[in-house]
Design a protein around this motif. Sequence first.
Motif, PDB file in Angstrom:
ATOM      1  N   TYR A 140       0.785  -1.244   0.000  1.00 45.56           N
ATOM      2  CA  TYR A 140       0.000   0.000   0.000  1.00 45.56           C
ATOM      3  C   TYR A 140       0.814   1.290   0.000  1.00 45.56           C
ATOM      4  N   GLU A 147      -5.819   6.545  -8.386  1.00 44.95           N
ATOM      5  CA  GLU A 147      -6.398   7.177  -7.192  1.00 44.95           C
ATOM      6  C   GLU A 147      -6.210   8.680  -7.237  1.00 44.95           C
ATOM      7  N   GLN A 151      -8.032  10.167  -2.031  1.00 45.57           N
ATOM      8  CA  GLN A 151      -7.855   8.735  -1.776  1.00 45.57           C
ATOM      9  C   GLN A 151      -6.432   8.434  -1.305  1.00 45.57           C
ATOM     10  N   ARG A 155      -5.218   6.823   2.196  1.00 42.68           N
ATOM     11  CA  ARG A 155      -4.355   5.642   2.185  1.00 42.68           C
ATOM     12  C   ARG A 155      -3.153   5.851   3.123  1.00 42.68           C
TER      13      ARG A 155
END
Length: 199
Positions: A140, A147, A151, A155
């Motif tokens: 991640y 994105e 977003q 994250r």
Amino acid sequence: MEIKQKVQSYRADYVFGEDRLQYAWQDHSGSRSFSVGYGEVSRDRQTLVERNAWLRNAGLLWVGIGLILTAVRYYDKHELVPSMWLFIGVGCYVAYRLRAVEFTIIPTDQGNMLVIRNGDGERIIREIESRRADYLRREYDFVPESEDAEQLRKRFRWLHGEGVLSDEELVQRLRKVDDTDPAVHAVRQMLSSYQKDDG
């Protein structure tokens, strides 16, 4: 890498793979095992203290018998001599209090893992946390083109909340997102033009 734990009737086995952990547990009531990905391991930690209920029950029973036998002797012979069962009962109860085993409970998507709290336990928890952080970074900690800026912020804040990113790393990543965000760029240009007008 494999780490085994054994205390009294409790046994645990941890086999650390690249992306998954193999966990096996055995105690007086049975056994279980499962495989779990590092991303499925929770950051939550709970504590459990187990004591031998048989020692407690036997201790209290024998203390009761000892008190009764001591009282009977006192009334029959007028001698205050404690029964040996009283000492045995007290010994069992003291052993019940002292022979506690402490566990750290680590929740996962497959079930709870019990880590015995001793030197190996601390090592196991450190290893799990390290591998979990490495896994979440690989999966991640990047900037996908699909994105948008909001977003990405979510994250990176989530990674920070999961203990993967430090405060400094979070600030660095949010700055990078801001630098590529057209909305932030527009606001900066507006502020810059206002400052020029005021000057």
